[in-house]
Design a protein around this motif. Structure first.
Motif, PDB file in Angstrom:
ATOM      1  N   VAL A  32      20.514 -38.209 -39.587  1.00  0.00           N
ATOM      2  CA  VAL A  32      21.524 -37.761 -38.631  1.00  0.00           C
ATOM      3  C   VAL A  32      22.870 -37.650 -39.336  1.00  0.00           C
ATOM      4  O   VAL A  32      23.096 -38.284 -40.379  1.00  0.00           O
ATOM      5  CB  VAL A  32      21.635 -38.724 -37.433  1.00  0.00           C
ATOM      6  N   THR A  33      23.751 -36.861 -38.772  1.00  0.00           N
ATOM      7  CA  THR A  33      25.128 -36.773 -39.264  1.00  0.00           C
ATOM      8  C   THR A  33      26.018 -37.588 -38.339  1.00  0.00           C
ATOM      9  O   THR A  33      26.032 -37.359 -37.122  1.00  0.00           O
ATOM     10  CB  THR A  33      25.608 -35.314 -39.316  1.00  0.00           C
ATOM     11  N   ALA A  34      26.729 -38.544 -38.904  1.00  0.00           N
ATOM     12  CA  ALA A  34      27.588 -39.435 -38.127  1.00  0.00           C
ATOM     13  C   ALA A  34      29.048 -39.155 -38.426  1.00  0.00           C
ATOM     14  O   ALA A  34      29.403 -38.727 -39.531  1.00  0.00           O
ATOM     15  CB  ALA A  34      27.271 -40.894 -38.456  1.00  0.00           C
ATOM     16  N   HIS A  35      29.894 -39.405 -37.429  1.00  0.00           N
ATOM     17  CA  HIS A  35      31.338 -39.309 -37.628  1.00  0.00           C
ATOM     18  C   HIS A  35      31.809 -40.521 -38.412  1.00  0.00           C
ATOM     19  O   HIS A  35      31.467 -41.666 -38.085  1.00  0.00           O
ATOM     20  CB  HIS A  35      32.057 -39.243 -36.288  1.00  0.00           C
ATOM     21  N   SER A  55      27.026 -46.594 -34.188  1.00  0.00           N
ATOM     22  CA  SER A  55      26.982 -46.645 -32.728  1.00  0.00           C
ATOM     23  C   SER A  55      26.544 -45.281 -32.219  1.00  0.00           C
ATOM     24  O   SER A  55      26.649 -44.272 -32.926  1.00  0.00           O
ATOM     25  CB  SER A  55      28.354 -47.019 -32.156  1.00  0.00           C
ATOM     26  N   TYR A  56      26.041 -45.252 -30.989  1.00  0.00           N
ATOM     27  CA  TYR A  56      25.540 -44.008 -30.411  1.00  0.00           C
ATOM     28  C   TYR A  56      26.222 -43.751 -29.078  1.00  0.00           C
ATOM     29  O   TYR A  56      26.456 -44.675 -28.291  1.00  0.00           O
ATOM     30  CB  TYR A  56      24.028 -44.086 -30.193  1.00  0.00           C
ATOM     31  N   SER A  57      26.567 -42.503 -28.821  1.00  0.00           N
ATOM     32  CA  SER A  57      27.153 -42.100 -27.548  1.00  0.00           C
ATOM     33  C   SER A  57      26.414 -40.874 -27.029  1.00  0.00           C
ATOM     34  O   SER A  57      26.149 -39.936 -27.783  1.00  0.00           O
ATOM     35  CB  SER A  57      28.643 -41.764 -27.723  1.00  0.00           C
ATOM     36  N   ASP A  58      26.093 -40.893 -25.730  1.00  0.00           N
ATOM     37  CA  ASP A  58      25.451 -39.728 -25.124  1.00  0.00           C
ATOM     38  C   ASP A  58      26.440 -38.848 -24.366  1.00  0.00           C
ATOM     39  O   ASP A  58      26.057 -38.024 -23.538  1.00  0.00           O
ATOM     40  CB  ASP A  58      24.314 -40.162 -24.203  1.00  0.00           C
ATOM     41  N   ARG A  62      30.805 -34.820 -26.872  1.00  0.00           N
ATOM     42  CA  ARG A  62      30.847 -35.161 -28.297  1.00  0.00           C
ATOM     43  C   ARG A  62      29.914 -34.264 -29.088  1.00  0.00           C
ATOM     44  O   ARG A  62      28.731 -34.112 -28.746  1.00  0.00           O
ATOM     45  CB  ARG A  62      30.460 -36.620 -28.518  1.00  0.00           C
ATOM     46  N   LYS A  63      30.433 -33.716 -30.174  1.00  0.00           N
ATOM     47  CA  LYS A  63      29.602 -32.904 -31.057  1.00  0.00           C
ATOM     48  C   LYS A  63      28.664 -33.793 -31.872  1.00  0.00           C
ATOM     49  O   LYS A  63      27.486 -33.450 -32.072  1.00  0.00           O
ATOM     50  CB  LYS A  63      30.490 -32.076 -31.995  1.00  0.00           C
ATOM     51  N   LEU A  64      29.186 -34.932 -32.367  1.00  0.00           N
ATOM     52  CA  LEU A  64      28.384 -35.881 -33.132  1.00  0.00           C
ATOM     53  C   LEU A  64      28.127 -37.118 -32.271  1.00  0.00           C
ATOM     54  O   LEU A  64      29.077 -37.764 -31.816  1.00  0.00           O
ATOM     55  CB  LEU A  64      29.095 -36.270 -34.428  1.00  0.00           C
TER      56      LEU A  64
END
Length: 238
Positions: A32-35, A55-58, A62-64
């Motif tokens: 995955v690509t993370a910010h 961390s993950y956000s749905d 958010r693009k990432l």
């Protein structure tokens, strides 16, 4: 500071364009690509295959969906998200980690001051007396147990020191707080060989009456907590 959900472990593939990082997730093998919320060089921190936590956000806006929060070097955990230090220092002030900065009636963040700048934290007494607090995330470590700032030339950081000196000249208090966002450092110093101008500005600010403090963090996949005072080597040699 607790994370809303436990962080996700992965292995770093590469960091690029400063704000992007490719990570292989441990639980699935997906890349995955993370910010990467860190504009610094991240000197001494990067290496292909090192353990990292995201961390993950749905949030559909958010693009990432993933954000890089911390990494592991040997036994040391290191926090790399430079959006967190102000909140962590605010929490540390709330529980008394920096004794000389206790007892204020009000705390505000991101207040305009100086020459088109914003102070990270502004403390105010009931009588209106002000203390300007600038926070710097500190992660570089080149010698065991000793964190260093900065990890690259920082004209912006030099400007902040000069503006803190201006606030002292106007009759206010001002302080630099170095947040050592790693759990293996008990001391910190200015990396004068990396940015000589910053070192000179730091010395001048101290001479002008600007205070300096350093505090360190304990980190894991669930939270980041300030857990100690860190000694500053004020005049370490080049």
């Amino acid at each position: 500071m607790k994370f809303p959900e436990a962080l996700i472990e992965g292995r770093l593939k590469k960091r690029y364009k400063r704000f992007l990082a490719d990570v292989e997730l441990c639980h699935s093998g997906e890349i995955v690509t993370a910010h990467c919320a860190n504009s610094g060089s991240m000197k001494t921190l990067l290496g292909e295959g090192i353990p990292v936590w995201l961390s993950y956000s749905d949030d559909p806006k958010r693009k990432l969906k993933y954000s890089w929060q911390m990494l592991q070097l040997g036994e040391a955990m290191v926090g790399i998200n430079t959006a967190l230090p102000n909140k962590l220092v605010e929490e540390a002030l709330g529980v008394g980690w920096i004794a000389p900065l206790q007892g204020y009636a009000k705390l505000r963040r991101e207040v305009k001051y100086g020459k088109n700048s914003r102070i990270d934290i502004l403390l105010e007494n009931e009588d209106g007396a002000l203390t300007y607090v600038e926070v710097k995330n500190t992660t570089m470590l080149r010698e065991a147990g000793i964190a260093e700032f900065p990890d690259s030339v920082t004209a912006r950081g030099t400007k902040h020191l000069q503006e803190l000196s201006d606030m002292v000249a106007q009759g206010h208090r001002a302080a630099m707080v170095f947040l050592v966002q790693r759990d293996d450092a008990q001391r910190m110093r200015i990396a004068r060989d990396i940015d000589h101008a910053y070192g000179e500005a730091f010395d001048a600010a101290l001479a002008a009456g600007v205070e300096a403090y350093a505090i360190g963090c304990r980190l894991d996949a669930g939270e980041i907590v300030v857990d100690r005072n860190v000694e500053i080597d004020f005049y370490s040699a080049l």
